[in-house]
Design an enzyme around this catalytic site. Sequence first.
Site, PDB file in Angstrom:
ATOM      1  N   ILE A 101       0.731  -1.220   0.139  1.00  0.00           N
ATOM      2  CA  ILE A 101      -0.194  -0.139  -0.076  1.00  0.00           C
ATOM      3  C   ILE A 101       0.792   1.240  -0.076  1.00  0.00           C
ATOM      4  O   ILE A 101       1.910   1.273   0.665  1.00  0.00           O
ATOM      5  CB  ILE A 101      -1.070   0.050   1.076  1.00  0.00           C
ATOM      6  CG1 ILE A 101      -1.919   1.203   1.142  1.00  0.00           C
ATOM      7  CG2 ILE A 101      -0.131  -0.152   2.520  1.00  0.00           C
ATOM      8  CD1 ILE A 101      -3.050   1.205   2.350  1.00  0.00           C
ATOM      9  N   SER A 102       0.543   2.168  -0.852  1.00  0.00           N
ATOM     10  CA  SER A 102       1.459   3.188  -1.120  1.00  0.00           C
ATOM     11  C   SER A 102       1.562   4.057   0.260  1.00  0.00           C
ATOM     12  O   SER A 102       0.863   4.071   1.026  1.00  0.00           O
ATOM     13  CB  SER A 102       1.177   4.167  -2.279  1.00  0.00           C
ATOM     14  OG  SER A 102       0.919   3.364  -3.410  1.00  0.00           O
ATOM     15  N   GLN A 103       2.637   4.797   0.223  1.00  0.00           N
ATOM     16  CA  GLN A 103       2.765   6.004   1.360  1.00  0.00           C
ATOM     17  C   GLN A 103       1.815   6.988   1.250  1.00  0.00           C
ATOM     18  O   GLN A 103       1.470   7.536   0.254  1.00  0.00           O
ATOM     19  CB  GLN A 103       4.242   6.706   1.064  1.00  0.00           C
ATOM     20  CG  GLN A 103       4.791   7.446   2.054  1.00  0.00           C
ATOM     21  CD  GLN A 103       6.069   7.883   1.416  1.00  0.00           C
ATOM     22  OE1 GLN A 103       6.608   7.286   0.704  1.00  0.00           O
ATOM     23  NE2 GLN A 103       6.598   8.788   2.142  1.00  0.00           N
TER      24      GLN A 103
END
Length: 213
Positions: free
Chosen positions: A60-62
């Site tokens: 899951i992206s930042q």
Amino acid sequence: MSMDAEGQMQFLYALRSKGVTDTRTLTAMERIDRALFVRGLFAERVYEDMPLPIACGQTISQPSIVGLMTQALQVSPRDKVLEVGTGSGYQAAILSLLARRVYTVDRYRRLVKEARAVFDALKITNITAFTADGSHGLPEQAPFDRIIVTAAAEDPPGPLLAQLRIGGIMVLPVGQSDAVQSLIRVTRHETGFDYEELRSVRFVPLTEGLGTD
Ligand code: SAH
């Protein structure tokens, strides 16, 4: 775990300090609790500004990157958006508050299934999630007003450029998967495409074909 008032303030402060200043983006990110999209070991770090592992070896992206990509996409309420790389579903859930309709695809069936369950729990009804190789786009639903790709290709995939409406915007990371990549914004005009480099980023690679999970 859900966000208390102080956690919420810190989360929003971190986003702003990293350049996420668009009010609609910040409001959407305030409303979608990232904790719903991360399970297991890393759940306690869910409000920190870092990417976290999810199933199928993906991430899951930042949050600040999610915010910067969302604001760069300049979504308006009438837009039909395509996201390539559903992952946890977090980015799609945020877009669903800003757009008319969101199509999101991932090459892993399991990720799509888990993301759908979260969309249902949140009573989000304007996202359609498919298992598909998103490098071909979604020809049946094209053209799109906005396209966001959350996995890195060496170049913008031709089918995605072709499925972008004139006047449309696409935001995507490009570059070798094991090196630093550039986040770029592509705008389609009557006569061609404009390319703008936004910043350096690091994403998992855009991989051909379906995953085994
Ligand atoms: N947007 C996600 C993060 C995505 S991580 C979120 O909010 O959580 C990148 C995702 O792209 C991974 O889940 C990976 O499976 C997916 N992906 C990689 N190549 C793909 C392809 N060709 N088609 C569809 N999805 C792909």
